[in-house]
Design an enzyme around this catalytic site. Sequence first.
Site, mmCIF file in Angstrom:
data_model
loop_
_atom_site.group_PDB
_atom_site.id
_atom_site.type_symbol
_atom_site.label_atom_id
_atom_site.label_comp_id
_atom_site.label_asym_id
_atom_site.label_seq_id
_atom_site.Cartn_x
_atom_site.Cartn_y
_atom_site.Cartn_z
ATOM 1 N N SER A 93 0.867 -1.183 0.000
ATOM 2 C CA SER A 93 0.000 0.000 0.000
ATOM 3 C C SER A 93 0.901 1.229 0.000
ATOM 4 C CB SER A 93 -0.903 0.009 1.241
ATOM 5 O OG SER A 93 -1.791 -1.070 1.198
ATOM 6 N N LYS A 168 -7.226 1.675 -2.595
ATOM 7 C CA LYS A 168 -6.780 1.250 -1.265
ATOM 8 C C LYS A 168 -6.754 2.423 -0.294
ATOM 9 C CE LYS A 168 -5.227 -1.053 2.177
ATOM 10 N NZ LYS A 168 -3.973 -1.794 2.254
ATOM 11 N N LYS A 236 0.351 5.542 8.195
ATOM 12 C CA LYS A 236 1.053 5.739 6.919
ATOM 13 C C LYS A 236 0.074 5.848 5.768
ATOM 14 C CE LYS A 236 2.143 2.327 4.611
ATOM 15 N NZ LYS A 236 1.578 1.513 3.497
#
Length: 290
Positions: A93, A168, A236
């Site tokens: 990701s 995502k 993140k």
Amino acid sequence: MIGFIGLGVMGRPMAQHLIGTGHQVHLHRVKPASQFLVDQGGIAADSAREVAEKSDIVILMLPDTPDVEQVLFGSNGVAEGLSAGKLVIDMSSISPVATKRFAERLRNKGVSYLDAPVSGGELGARNAALTIMVGGSEADFARALPVLEKMGKAITHVGGNGDGQTAKVANQIIVGLTINAVAEALLFARKAGADVAKVRAALMGGFASSRILEVHGQRMIEETFDPGFRIRLHRKDLSLAADAAKSMDLALPATALTQQLMSAAIGIGLGDKDHSALIEALAHLSGAQD
């Protein structure tokens, strides 16, 4: 032949499924925790370059954008071992913007590229039930699909390179904000003196019901915060959302708030706990710890 680089909490079971279904899988970054993959038939490689040289498809499952860039284009990296006609599938990701740049660099070598980030956490990885969001060409998606089906069930071709990562990031916005909502609701119930388990059961029968209330709500009640998906990794992902939003002059205030709450959680030592431990950060901020 398949290469797999990134044998962490998610990567280990994903690689295991590939090995278990008969694929010859070349592995890099084999550590004691992933040695069992070699024992089951995986082939350890000394470098990312060696994996790429010996594989037709190279899969990456790495923590962040700089890790992917280093493994792909660093010294002795994947790009040095690739030849025309091979396929790289990045299931990490990472930044959608960087993804487009990586794809272009590899296309210039005649190498195909898919971004295919996943959702479903460690449980989904172990059960080969991951949701996989794919960006890239239709032809590359069709080529990769039999491999992806060994690791996931809900597999969607979203669009071109970068679109998988965009999906995502959108997923992580929804998951992060919903975890925060569940944490606030259950903390409220606990502080008010109600039986939190019964409150959760009541909510599961109404419009507030969700998979996150079901699974992560139970984690919050039981205080079982082993990852799972670590808070620092979710932060993140929300940072990726914040950076992209800034580039588009887009306001995402609730995302920013959840990102800051995750920063607070990391600040009090919860960064390697499951993201459901966000309830502990909220309790700390409120002085409402048990």
